[in-house]
Design an enzyme around this catalytic site. Structure first.
Site, PDB file in Angstrom:
ATOM      1  N   ASP A  42     -16.058   5.755 -68.166  1.00 23.39           N
ATOM      2  CA  ASP A  42     -15.991   7.039 -68.864  1.00 23.39           C
ATOM      3  C   ASP A  42     -15.388   6.785 -70.243  1.00 23.39           C
ATOM      4  OD1 ASP A  42     -15.289   9.560 -69.817  1.00 23.39           O
ATOM      5  OD2 ASP A  42     -14.724  10.317 -67.835  1.00 23.39           O
ATOM      6  N   HIS A  43     -16.201   6.958 -71.268  1.00 21.89           N
ATOM      7  CA  HIS A  43     -15.757   6.605 -72.619  1.00 21.89           C
ATOM      8  C   HIS A  43     -14.721   7.586 -73.172  1.00 21.89           C
ATOM      9  CE1 HIS A  43     -15.677   4.254 -76.115  1.00 21.89           C
ATOM     10  NE2 HIS A  43     -16.944   4.255 -76.468  1.00 21.89           N
TER      11      HIS A  43
END
Ligand code: CAO
Length: 248
Positions: free
Chosen positions: A221-222
């Site tokens: 998850d950036h």
């Protein structure tokens, strides 16, 4: 946060029977529920995919020897990988966090429960192995065998699928060189594993060496994890695999 799907064009309908014979089948209950969750996660998490290969030549020699010395017990490559993932998380605790729905708070978890994707006749289930940081490799192997058998034959309770800090999805017994698994929210990362591959690599002194490489595919998850964190984490998994101590 909501997505404005109203502006998307309608789902394309087609009369497939106009092209040839067809048959129809209802989507199974587990597949339908899993599909909804995966769809939500895919749409709401900005996924980035990181691919690496770790050298497990020495580890695999030791694993094969250990299995030969311990008939009746089997450690697959997944067992050291679970242990190495726990140790890599200890070094990079960001990989055992969850982001709050409003995106304002990150929760760090000190427990090390690991989810493992299991392919069942009814669809994908993700049982969670508790406290993998304090369990022996043989205990992890026994638990994995028992829970994946239960997932395939009887199904799992919600409690048995809750509480994982990260998920591992292994397709290594089938094949592949990498894939892009969807994050199991509210987790922030998932590790995909594909088939061990023999490769000829160039050594530092310019020679050639036959090595056994394990492909690792990390989706993250950036919003929480940056590319450099991801690259370091996967390298750490490789280092911890290399240092994995088989039980006596
Ligand atoms: N490379 C090469 N061989 C591998 C391997 C790898 N990365 N991982 C496992 N293997 C081998 C094992 O050593 C074993 O070999 P032997 O039969 O010769 O001893 C064989 O493959 C079968 O392993 P397994 O599948 O029984 O055991 P596992 O611990 O690797 O995995 C489980 C257990 C439950 C995770 C797995 O059976 C499974 O269901 N995987 C599917 C997960 C999945 O569908 N993910 C996709 C999710 S996205 O849709």
């Amino acid at each position: 946060m909501t997505l404005d799907t109203a502006r998307l064009p309608a789902w394309p309908e087609d009369d497939f029977s106009s092209y040839g014979a067809i048959r129809m089948q209802a989507v199974g209950r587990i597949q339908a529920i899993t599909g909804l969750h995966l769809h939500r996660n895919w749409l709401s998490i900005p996924h980035v995919f990181h691919q690496d290969e770790v050298d497990v030549t020495a580890l695999e020699q030791r694993r094969r020897q250990w299995n030969a010395d311990h008939p009746g017990v089997k450690l697959t490559p997944l067992v050291p990988l679970i242990a190495a993932t726990v140790k890599a998380i200890d070094r990079y605790p960001l990989f055992a966090t969850s982001l709050s729905a409003d995106g304002k708070t990150l929760t760090f978890k000190d427990y090390r429960h690991i989810g493992v994707a299991v392919d069942t006749p009814n669809g994908l289930l993700v049982p969670v192995l508790r406290d993998c940081g304090t369990k022996s490799a043989t205990a992890i192997a026994d638990e994995l065998a028992a829970i994946s058998e239960k997932a395939r034959t009887k199904g799992l309770s919600m409690a048995e699928m809750a509480g994982g800090v990260i998920t591992i999805s292994s397709l290594g017994h089938i094949g592949g060189t990498g894939f892009t698994p969807i994050i199991n929210a509210p987790q922030v990362a998932i590790i995909g594993v594909t088939k061990l591959a023999e490769r000829i690599v160039l050594t530092d002194d310019g020679g050639l060496s036959k090595r056994l490489l394990l492909p690792l595919s990390l989706s993250y998850d950036h919003r929480v994890i940056n590319g450099a964190d991801a690259a370091r984490f996967v390298r750490a998994v490789g280092e911890e695999l290399d240092g994995f101590a088989f039980p006596d």
